[in-house]
Design a protein around this motif. Structure first.
Motif, short mmCIF file in Angstrom:
data_model
loop_
_atom_site.label_atom_id
_atom_site.label_comp_id
_atom_site.label_asym_id
_atom_site.label_seq_id
_atom_site.Cartn_x
_atom_site.Cartn_y
_atom_site.Cartn_z
N ASN A 121 0.83 -1.21 0.00
CA ASN A 121 0.00 0.00 0.00
C ASN A 121 0.86 1.25 0.00
N PRO A 129 2.61 3.53 -4.33
CA PRO A 129 2.32 4.96 -4.49
C PRO A 129 3.54 5.84 -4.22
N ARG A 186 -6.95 -1.72 -6.32
CA ARG A 186 -7.85 -0.66 -5.87
C ARG A 186 -7.09 0.39 -5.03
N ASN A 187 -6.30 -0.10 -4.10
CA ASN A 187 -5.63 0.83 -3.18
C ASN A 187 -4.62 1.72 -3.91
N TRP A 188 -3.93 1.16 -4.89
CA TRP A 188 -2.91 1.95 -5.60
C TRP A 188 -3.54 3.05 -6.43
N ASP A 225 -6.45 4.36 -5.95
CA ASP A 225 -6.97 5.32 -4.96
C ASP A 225 -5.89 6.29 -4.53
N ALA A 226 -4.74 5.72 -4.19
CA ALA A 226 -3.66 6.54 -3.64
C ALA A 226 -3.16 7.54 -4.67
N THR A 249 -8.69 -2.03 4.95
CA THR A 249 -7.39 -1.37 5.01
C THR A 249 -7.02 -0.81 3.65
N ARG A 250 -6.81 0.48 3.57
CA ARG A 250 -6.55 1.13 2.29
C ARG A 250 -5.21 1.83 2.30
N ALA A 251 -4.75 2.21 1.10
CA ALA A 251 -3.51 2.98 1.01
C ALA A 251 -3.77 4.43 1.39
N VAL A 252 -4.93 4.93 1.00
CA VAL A 252 -5.32 6.30 1.34
C VAL A 252 -6.80 6.26 1.71
#
Lengths: 338, 219
Positions: A234, A238, A269-271, A273-274, B39-42
């Motif tokens: 995570n 980024p 998804r998280n990348w 998003d970031a 749990t997320r990066a942002v």
């Protein structure tokens, strides 16, 4: 010809013919392993290498479209060959020599790149660019080969594990030349040795991988390891992408395309998003191909280009991380079109 | 190892409350994915700071001293960005000062402090003292206990009271004031962190220089 700029002139991919659906794994699933865990949420399909298919076979098939588009003459200028093989045929030596032999070339620089993992294509770009800029080498070929899915994860003791349904086989290739046609704008790579060796390959009963024994090798996942790797991934991807964005003076949300490795849906998804990017600017091949490890970035990019999603002039960011977080890299390219 | 002193550990019977996740009804292989997915990066700013706003900072100074300083309402005129000119009111517990972030704005403050827990709650409001609805909840924790090093951890929480959106006492507003405190709610996280860092700088500077953190003029 510009000598102070290196271009990623072309990229191609290869996927084995054998398409395996999630049902294949479902029939063997160990009840204790059944999970809705995002890290192990099975993609619908993945490819498996054919029995006896070697890394050199895969490399040849991955490079073929580049040769078809640019002519076999490009091979004459390949002074640098960088090959990353997930599972070398023999543990002692990588597949680089075999690949060169298959292509009929004897490059001055022949590198078996055994680190960089899922981000090895980016690391290969960095190495190739540096050698090109500091030597008389004319062009470079990077090949990343993922061949564990159909070999390791179909074993009797392994195929019932949640992890088995995630990987897919495939290979990617990239051609780098000294020119300004499709320039690599910047590359950031980071080694994090503090996390080296944390991705383990284990068998039950325990043994060294080269020793004889009854237990079949697979990846040693634990709940706590998964949580740690999720957190690192995570953060790392980024971070390296934003570092490149900062240096080239482009906000992440202005990238035309983000191409990452694809360990699971959560990371994808998280990348994005970031980096504040919509899904349509972050193509992936996860549902069709599973986790392609080091081949993921070139295969996914090749497909996006084929689908007409990357017009000439697009600003493309390649980014990924490796293993349990021991490496991360990002590279920005002003794509010259195909 | 501490020995148990009871014969029987306490086992809670079936809870039977919907929406409660416990290991008895959700195994780890189901619970893990749930929290991994959360749990997320942002995170969107609103998700983190929309309803509650907490900022936290480490201060290299003794917790009792940091608490003692915060517990005196007048410290606000040093470490806040804009509260100045403190005066007593008829109510011995309530101070009034200018909040110079709003023109012609008077802010009323009653401080409720607990030395044992080292909590300091500032009950405030703009314009009127009858209903101090704007509450700043602060706590000083001994860093030795939570971080294994000398110093303090200071947390500061605000809750999004509805009056931030709609002033409950519009009749007390000075005519023509262009701002309302709630206009800045989405800046509280950054603004409060800036002020918390003011607090950190003041406490650390004085402590390092061997001075009392609470200045003599407050005694």
């Amino acid at each position: 010809m510009s000598t102070d700029t290196v271009s990623l002139l072309d990229v191609s991919g290869y996927l084995p013919e054998n398409i395996v659906s999630a049902d294949y794994f479902a029939q063997y699933a160990d009840p204790d392993e059944v999970t809705s865990n995002l890290m192990f949420k099975a993609p619908k399909f993945r490819r498996h290498v054919a029995p006896g298919e070697t890394p050199a076979d895969m490399a040849e098939r991955a490079v073929a479209p580049i040769l078809a588009r640019h002519g076999r003459d490009v091979l004459r200028d390949i002074d640098i060959l960088i090959v990353h093989t997930q599972l070398p045929d023999i543990g002692i030596v990588g597949s680089g020599g075999d690949v060169a032999k298959r292509l009929g070339i004897a490059p001055e620089w022949l590198i078996d790149l055994h680190n960089g993992g899922c981000a090895s294509f980016v690391y290969g770009m960095k190495l190739a660019r540096q050698i090109l800029l500091s030597s008389d080498a004319r062009s470079a070929l990077i090949v990343t080969i993922q061949n564990v899915a159909g070999q390791v994860f179909t074993q009797e003791q392994v195929r019932g594990k949640a992890q088995a349904a995630i990987p897919g086989d495939g290979a990617g290739a990239g051609l780098l030349v000294k020119s300004g046609d499709s320039p690599i704008l910047d590359i950031e790579t980071r080694h994090l040795p503090e996390f080296a060796g944390q991705m383990t390959v284990i068998a039950d009963p325990p043994r060294r991988y080269w020793e004889a024994g009854s237990g079949e090798m697979h990846v040693g996942f634990t709940e706590s390891k998964i949580a740690k790797v999720l957190q690192r991934g995570n953060r790392l991807v980024p971070e390296v992408a934003n570092t490149v964005c900062g240096r080239i003076g482009v906000p992440a949300q202005d990238l035309d395309l983000l191409v990452t490795n694809q360990p699971n849906r959560a990371f994808l998804r998280n990348w994005r998003d970031a980096l504040q990017l919509p899904p349509e600017r972050h193509p992936d091949t996860f549902d069709d191909c599973g986790n392609l490890f080091g081949a993921g970035i070139p295969v996914t990019f090749d497909r996006a280009v084929d689908e007409g999603r990357v017009p000439a002039g697009s600003l493309v960011m390649f980014a990924g991380f490796a293993h349990a977080g021991d490496f991360a890299g990002a590279a920005a390219v002003r794509w010259g079109g195909r | 190892m501490t020995e148990t002193v009871t014969d029987e550990p306490i086992e809670v019977p079936e809870l039977d409350v919907p929406g409660v996740y416990r290991i008895e009804t959700m195994a780890l292989n189901e619970g893990m994915p749930l929290v991994l997915d959360m749990t997320r990066a942002v995170y969107p700013h609103d998700e983190i700071y929309g309803q509650y706003c907490t900022v936290t900072e480490f201060v290299a100074a003794p917790p009792d001293e940091v608490y003692g300083y915060l517990a005196d309402t007048r410290s606000l005129c040093e470490w806040t960005y804009s509260m100045r000119g403190f005066e007593r009111t008829d109510d011995p517990e309530v101070w009034v000062s200018d909040d110079r972030i709003g023109s012609h704005t008077r802010i009323y403050t009653r401080t409720v402090a607990n030395p044992e827990a080292r909590t300091v709650d500032y009950h405030c409001a703009w314009d009127q003292a009858d209903h101090l609805w704007m509450v700043y909840l602060m706590r000083v924790v001994d860093a030795q206990v939570v971080l294994n090093k000398p110093g303090s951890v200071v947390t500061w929480t605000n809750c999004h009271h509805p009056f931030y959106e709609d002033n409950g006492y519009p009749e007390t507003e000075p005519a023509g004031r262009p701002v309302w405190v709630g206009d800045f709610w989405h800046l509280f996280a950054a603004g409060h962190l800036l002020e918390l860092r003011n607090l950190k700088a003041i406490c650390e500077h004085r402590h390092a220089a061997g001075q009392p953190i609470k200045p003599e003029w407050m005694d």
